[in-house]
Design an enzyme around this catalytic site. Sequence first.
Site, PDB file in Angstrom:
ATOM      1  N   SER A  65       0.787  -1.173   0.131  1.00 34.92           N
ATOM      2  CA  SER A  65      -0.155  -0.020  -0.024  1.00 34.92           C
ATOM      3  C   SER A  65       0.782   1.391   0.019  1.00 34.92           C
ATOM      4  CB  SER A  65      -0.814   0.180   1.114  1.00 34.92           C
ATOM      5  OG  SER A  65      -1.618  -1.212   1.268  1.00 34.92           O
TER       6      SER A  65
HETATM    7  N1  SAH Z   1      -0.427  -5.155   4.054  1.00 33.09           N
HETATM    8  C1  SAH Z   1       0.174  -5.263   2.708  1.00 33.09           C
HETATM    9  C2  SAH Z   1      -0.323  -5.112   1.453  1.00 33.09           C
HETATM   10  C3  SAH Z   1      -1.347  -6.222   1.356  1.00 33.09           C
HETATM   11  S1  SAH Z   1      -2.172  -6.331  -0.113  1.00 33.09           S
HETATM   12  C4  SAH Z   1       1.668  -4.831   2.992  1.00 33.09           C
HETATM   13  O1  SAH Z   1       1.916  -4.129   3.762  1.00 33.09           O
HETATM   14  O2  SAH Z   1       2.292  -5.084   1.871  1.00 33.09           O
HETATM   15  C5  SAH Z   1      -3.284  -7.452   0.224  1.00 33.09           C
HETATM   16  C6  SAH Z   1      -2.918  -8.866   0.538  1.00 33.09           C
HETATM   17  O3  SAH Z   1      -4.076  -9.313   1.065  1.00 33.09           O
HETATM   18  C7  SAH Z   1      -2.268  -9.771  -0.670  1.00 33.09           C
HETATM   19  O4  SAH Z   1      -1.085 -10.171  -0.286  1.00 33.09           O
HETATM   20  C8  SAH Z   1      -3.389 -10.868  -0.505  1.00 33.09           C
HETATM   21  O5  SAH Z   1      -2.959 -12.039  -1.282  1.00 33.09           O
HETATM   22  C9  SAH Z   1      -3.856 -10.948   0.729  1.00 33.09           C
HETATM   23  N2  SAH Z   1      -5.347 -11.358   1.079  1.00 33.09           N
HETATM   24  C10 SAH Z   1      -6.366 -11.461   0.175  1.00 33.09           C
HETATM   25  N3  SAH Z   1      -7.406 -12.120   0.696  1.00 33.09           N
HETATM   26  C11 SAH Z   1      -6.912 -12.781   1.567  1.00 33.09           C
HETATM   27  C12 SAH Z   1      -7.624 -13.581   2.499  1.00 33.09           C
HETATM   28  N4  SAH Z   1      -8.792 -14.238   2.728  1.00 33.09           N
HETATM   29  N5  SAH Z   1      -6.704 -14.233   3.704  1.00 33.09           N
HETATM   30  C13 SAH Z   1      -5.209 -13.578   3.752  1.00 33.09           C
HETATM   31  N6  SAH Z   1      -4.646 -13.130   2.847  1.00 33.09           N
HETATM   32  C14 SAH Z   1      -5.430 -12.499   1.973  1.00 33.09           C
END
Ligand code: SAH
Length: 221
Positions: A65
């Site tokens: 993000s």
């Molecule tokens: N917080 C992260 C950005 C994450 S992007 C950072 O600091 O880099 C969102 C993430 O959520 C992705 O990696 C995606 O794979 C994950 N995601 C989506 N649905 C999910 C679920 N049901 N359980 C776990 N992770 C999930």
Amino acid sequence: MEDPPQMVEQRRSMVAGQIRGRGIRDVRLLEAMQAVPRHLFVPPFYQHLAYSDGPLPIGEGQTISQPYIVALMTDLLDLQAEDSVLEIGTGSGYQAAVLAKLARQVYTVEQHPSLVEKAEKVFAELGLDNITAVTGDGSNGLPEHAPYQGILVTAAAPHVPQVLLDQLDEGGVLVIPVGGYRGQMLEQWIRRVERFEHHAIAPVAFVPLRGDYGWKNDWPY
Ligand code: SAH
């Protein structure tokens, strides 16, 4: 741990301009954003953009993000040093590292094992030993370590999962983007004695939350 002076300087300018400059005033949070080397959480190809004002690709079609959004979501959690916090969507691990500077214990859940593996390497490199990363479906939360004083969802959900609200401690805060590819709203939910107080914060754009309480359809990007 290597932290080149030009990265420290770029980070200082990111914190001053993008974070403090946009109204984030919590000193512990500003210090955490200054302390965590964001460039170690982005792929080498994008490292020169690590402190720029936007999201970046991290593999598996996912993104890290924008720094300001990380700061804003963290600020909304209002964490205390003794708190236990759950993050859903580890991604690069950057958000978890920022949380680890502010809380006692961080649990973070990610659906892609390859991202968990990469994030864990960086946590170890940085000596962040208060983060537990778990591979799995975080849309169900992580009931075995509940209650949490804060829960942060970093992927957009079709609606607020009741299971996540149930895992909040009294006074605990859930921060979650709600919506689809056409538009999302960042929401803050606070557990009060007999009800949940909630606020709409700002329009945002996140990748979809998958899993039991996530989106089932493909998004057009
Ligand atoms: N917080 C992260 C950005 C994450 S992007 C950072 O600091 O880099 C969102 C993430 O959520 C992705 O990696 C995606 O794979 C994950 N995601 C989506 N649905 C999910 C679920 N049901 N359980 C776990 N992770 C999930």
